[in-house]
Design a protein around this motif. Structure first.
Motif, PDB file in Angstrom:
ATOM      1  N   LEU A  34       0.829  -1.202   0.000  1.00 39.13           N
ATOM      2  CA  LEU A  34       0.000   0.000   0.000  1.00 39.13           C
ATOM      3  C   LEU A  34       0.864   1.252   0.000  1.00 39.13           C
ATOM      4  CD1 LEU A  34      -2.774  -1.044   2.565  1.00 39.13           C
ATOM      5  CD2 LEU A  34      -2.997  -0.889   0.075  1.00 39.13           C
ATOM      6  N   VAL A  64      -9.487  -1.127  -2.258  1.00 38.11           N
ATOM      7  CA  VAL A  64      -8.183  -0.936  -2.898  1.00 38.11           C
ATOM      8  C   VAL A  64      -8.230  -1.434  -4.345  1.00 38.11           C
ATOM      9  CG1 VAL A  64      -5.753  -1.609  -2.920  1.00 38.11           C
ATOM     10  CG2 VAL A  64      -6.846  -1.002  -0.769  1.00 38.11           C
ATOM     11  N   ILE A  99      -1.105   4.472  -1.214  1.00 43.28           N
ATOM     12  CA  ILE A  99      -2.455   4.343  -0.661  1.00 43.28           C
ATOM     13  C   ILE A  99      -2.378   4.353   0.861  1.00 43.28           C
ATOM     14  CG2 ILE A  99      -4.488   2.858  -0.478  1.00 43.28           C
ATOM     15  CD1 ILE A  99      -3.780   1.761  -3.246  1.00 43.28           C
TER      16      ILE A  99
END
Length: 207
Positions: free
Chosen positions: A114, A138, A119
């Motif tokens: 991530l 996601v 993210i």
């Protein structure tokens, strides 16, 4: 986390459909289903769904199940089975299925991926990033991202690393749970959709 602003023309129709399915599953597994969300699906005519495919059939079954339920009833069933008091009947965390325990190495690996993708988790979310709802969101993000666009290989790598190995066991646990009713329908839809994703990713990897 929210999906990026995108150019509609840059997203293929098939990818829009995939993103919508991920968004649907993310919301249903969030435990925070809203009446406005349900109202959109209660307006869909099941007779217009192609039930000759496994995905179409399970989606039609979801619409049938939604018709008779309120958001409160759905959220209560989610709480009873996926949250509960003490250890819930069903743990919706990838680490549990991959490593046997929550907050283990798979979660560390996920956070590394991530971070590499830029993210971050919304601080308001109390669940860890390996929660099924967050992982679906996601995947939706990866499909819709276009600033810059992410290669299909990133979607495939993330799916295989963080969803492919455990979604079937997760769906089986939902099916076997004594107190799931509506979520049995959600679990079956999730399994069929992820099966389609797996086949698509495997096909693309051979091209």
């Amino acid at each position: 986390m929210s999906a990026p602003v995108h150019n509609d023309n840059a997203i293929a129709g098939e990818d829009w459909a995939r993103a919508d399915f991920y968004g649907l599953l993310s919301h249903l597994f969030s435990g925070q289903v809203t009446e406005d969300f349900l109202a959109r699906f209660k307006q869909i005519d099941r007779n217009e769904i192609d039930i000759t495919t496994p995905l179409g059939f399970e989606f039609a079954e979801l619409l049938r199940a939604i018709k008779g339920l309120s958001a409160e009833q759905i959220n209560q069933e989610f709480t009873d089975n996926f949250v509960g008091i003490g250890k819930p009947d069903i743990l919706p965390y990838g680490s549990y299925y991959i490593a046997g325990f929550t907050n283990e190495k798979p979660l560390v690996n996920l956070r590394d991926d991530l971070s590499r993708l830029g993210i971050t988790r919304d601080e308001k979310i109390v669940e860890t990033e390996d929660h099924i709802s967050f992982l679906c969101e996601v995947m939706r993000y990866l499909i819709l991202a276009d600033d810059p666009p992410l290669p299909f290989s990133e979607q495939r790598a993330f799916f295989h690393a963080h969803l492919a190995s455990w979604y079937d066991d997760f769906a089986a646990d939902i099916e076997a749970a004594a107190n799931t009713d509506f979520y049995k329908t959600v679990g079956r839809l999730a399994r069929v959709f992820f099966d389609v994703e797996t086949q698509s990713f495997d096909f693309e990897s051979t091209v």
